[in-house]
Design an enzyme around this catalytic site. Structure first.
Site, PDB file in Angstrom:
ATOM      1  N   CYS A  65       0.837  -1.197   0.000  1.00  0.00           N
ATOM      2  CA  CYS A  65       0.000   0.000   0.000  1.00  0.00           C
ATOM      3  C   CYS A  65       0.882   1.260   0.000  1.00  0.00           C
ATOM      4  O   CYS A  65       1.571   1.524  -0.969  1.00  0.00           O
ATOM      5  CB  CYS A  65      -0.983  -0.046   1.170  1.00  0.00           C
ATOM      6  SG  CYS A  65      -2.391   1.074   0.965  1.00  0.00           S
ATOM      7  N   HIS A  77      -3.687  -5.646   0.984  1.00  0.00           N
ATOM      8  CA  HIS A  77      -3.555  -5.966   2.410  1.00  0.00           C
ATOM      9  C   HIS A  77      -4.015  -7.410   2.646  1.00  0.00           C
ATOM     10  O   HIS A  77      -4.910  -7.901   1.967  1.00  0.00           O
ATOM     11  CB  HIS A  77      -4.434  -5.042   3.255  1.00  0.00           C
ATOM     12  CG  HIS A  77      -3.989  -3.616   3.245  1.00  0.00           C
ATOM     13  ND1 HIS A  77      -2.826  -3.198   3.828  1.00  0.00           N
ATOM     14  CD2 HIS A  77      -4.574  -2.512   2.721  1.00  0.00           C
ATOM     15  CE1 HIS A  77      -2.703  -1.886   3.679  1.00  0.00           C
ATOM     16  NE2 HIS A  77      -3.751  -1.442   3.000  1.00  0.00           N
TER      17      HIS A  77
END
Length: 496
Positions: free
Chosen positions: A330, A426
């Site tokens: 991310c 994630h």
């Protein structure tokens, strides 16, 4: 309407989230429909609901312990700190904007209808609601218009368990001082106290328990031991970010960014017998790891600037040039690119040079991506590993590198370069397959042999941890007294 019990704590990190998780599991095992609720959460570890909305990760964990899919109503207000004085405000799973503390304090009373609508809707569908407070109810400077501790308890007419953390020391002062600072009507809501995280001989504690009961005129409803069950952490107060675990054959070093978010992505790595994970705050702590990890962050640009100022950026790039693999997730992925642009001032207006390890660029926009994903890894040493996770990020990243993985619809995610990998996904290690391939890849590079095992799927692992947690808490708490308090409030229900 549902019966309810609220867990408040003497401070942040007193173990409220774990107690709520345990109570959700305990009530669910009794055949009750139970749901967690936290009106306002301040945390950088968040999660995506099945319908693509964002809530605090703690409430997603509690829902899973209760046997439910997570639901935005369980955490209607989420604050994600972006600086020392400001946060991104998320209301019912959607970004409302960025507010400094003073502005939010002025507006939060207007959020009460949202909170009550969410609570009442959950209460109509469940037998029990386990409510979590935030921080401490003794923060008397914030008592006016409180929507998360005693103010919320009054709004939903809930009895309160007050928990103190003995591991930090001073637990009797914590509990007595907190109660002393409450108003009389607030003290009447407290049905008992709980001492949390106890290690030692309980016989040595009993004289203090007796005196505390005499001073507060309230029963101590349990002494909960230090529990070794591994439950995903709520925020950066997690001891995981500072502890040094067992050193194993392969050393993974994760950068402990100032605005670190969703660091639970890396927790499954510790299930592999050859992998050890540590978090690094200073350049001199880095050493010569077998792999470097860059986690997610709420503020990519500020954390990239900090990375340079701390000397960690230079050290990371030096290690990479020497052959050390790097993985960014991310915000960490965004940092690995050549350039980050923020024309709208989403984080910090302007253009910034990235670490330059991946041939890609990120442009920040006000649109926020929130979605569940399945994928198959495409990057060389990990190709074929099945992945399952979620995306939560601001910004779009484009570049020329081969993808890290292919999503369920065939589109590419992330990038893979010369011993450097980036992804928006994630939870990428939760299935266990990527962990096994990573361990084999690093072992081969190091010229050692490690067990060829695929760690247990994280979902199954978490279920076993919930059972361990619930067993320990149920054995420690006076559950009959807690149920009596809940039933007493249910007889005069003001939440209809």
């Amino acid at each position: 309407m549902a019966e309810r019990i609220m867990v408040q704590g003497t401070m942040s990190g007193a173990g409220k989230s774990l107690l709520v998780t345990a109570l959700c599991r305990i009530f669910a095992r009794q055949g009750l429909r139970v749901a967690p609720f936290k009106s306002q959460n301040m945390a950088l570890n968040s999660f995506v609901t099945p319908d693509g909305l964002e809530i605090g990760r703690a409430q997603a964990v509690q829902a899973e312990a209760a046997g439910l899919a997570c639901d935005v109503r369980m955490n209607p207000i989420l604050l994600k700190p972006a600086s020392d004085t400001g946060s991104q405000l998320i209301v019912m799973g959607e970004v409302r904007g960025h507010y400094d503390a003073a502005a939010y304090f002025q507006m939060k009373r207007g959020l009460i209808p949202v909170i009550l609508d969410a609570y009442r809707s959950l209460a109509r569908e469940n037998d029990v609601i386990v409510v979590e407070g935030a921080g401490s109810p003794a923060e008397i400077n914030l008592r006016e218009d409180d929507i998360v501790n005693m103010g919320l308890a009054e709004l939903i007419d809930a009895p309160v368990l007050l928990a103190g953390d003995i591991d930090r020391g001073g637990v009797f002062a914590q509990l007595y001082g907190t109660l002393a600072l409450l108003r009389e009507d607030e003290r009447r809501r407290v049905c008992g106290t709980v001492i949390n995280k106890f290690r030692g001989d309980i016989a040595l504690l009993r004289p203090g328990l007796t005196q505390l009961e005499e001073l507060t005129k309230l029963p101590v409803l349990g002494v909960v031991p230090w529990i070794k069950a591994e439950i995903d952490d709520e925020d950066s107060l997690s001891p995981r970010l500072s502890r040094r675990g067992e050193r194993r054959a392969l050393d993974l070093a994760a950068i402990r960014l100032p605005h670190i978010a969703n660091f639970t992505d890396f927790s499954p790595l510790e299930q592999h017998p050859a992998l050890s994970l540590r978090y690094v705050w200073r350049r001199e702590e880095l050493g010569e790891p077998d792999m470097l990890l860059l986690p997610g962050t709420k503020n990519t640009i500020d954390d990239l600037i900090w990375l340079r100022e701390s000397g960690l950026a230079d050290a990371l790039c030096r290690l990479h040039r020497a052959g050390t693999p790097v993985l960014g997730v991310c915000g960490g992925y965004q940092m690995l690119g050549r350039r980050l642009s923020d024309p709208e001032g989403v984080e910090r207006r302007g253009e910034y040079e990235g670490l330059g390890l991946l041939p890609c660029e990120t442009v920040f926009t006000r649109a926020k991506t929130r979605t569940r994903r399945t994928a198959v890894c495409a990057a060389g040493p990990f190709a074929g590993a099945a992945l399952e996770g979620y995306e939560i990020h601001m910004g779009v990243t484009r570049g020329e590198a081969p993808p890290f993985c292919r999503l369920e619809d065939g589109t590419a995610d992330g990038a893979a370069g010369d011993n450097v990998y980036g992804t928006y996904l994630h939870g990428l290690f939760d299935s266990g397959e990527l962990t096994a391939r990573l361990a084999s890849f690093l072992a081969e590079r190091k010229g050692i042999e490690v067990p060829r095992v695929v760690p247990e799927n994280r979902a199954a692992y978490r279920q076993r941890q919930y059972e361990l947690l619930a067993d320990a808490v149920e054995e420690s708490l006076d559950m009959k007294a807690i149920r009596r308090a809940m039933e007493a409030y249910a007889h005069d229900d003001k939440t209809r």
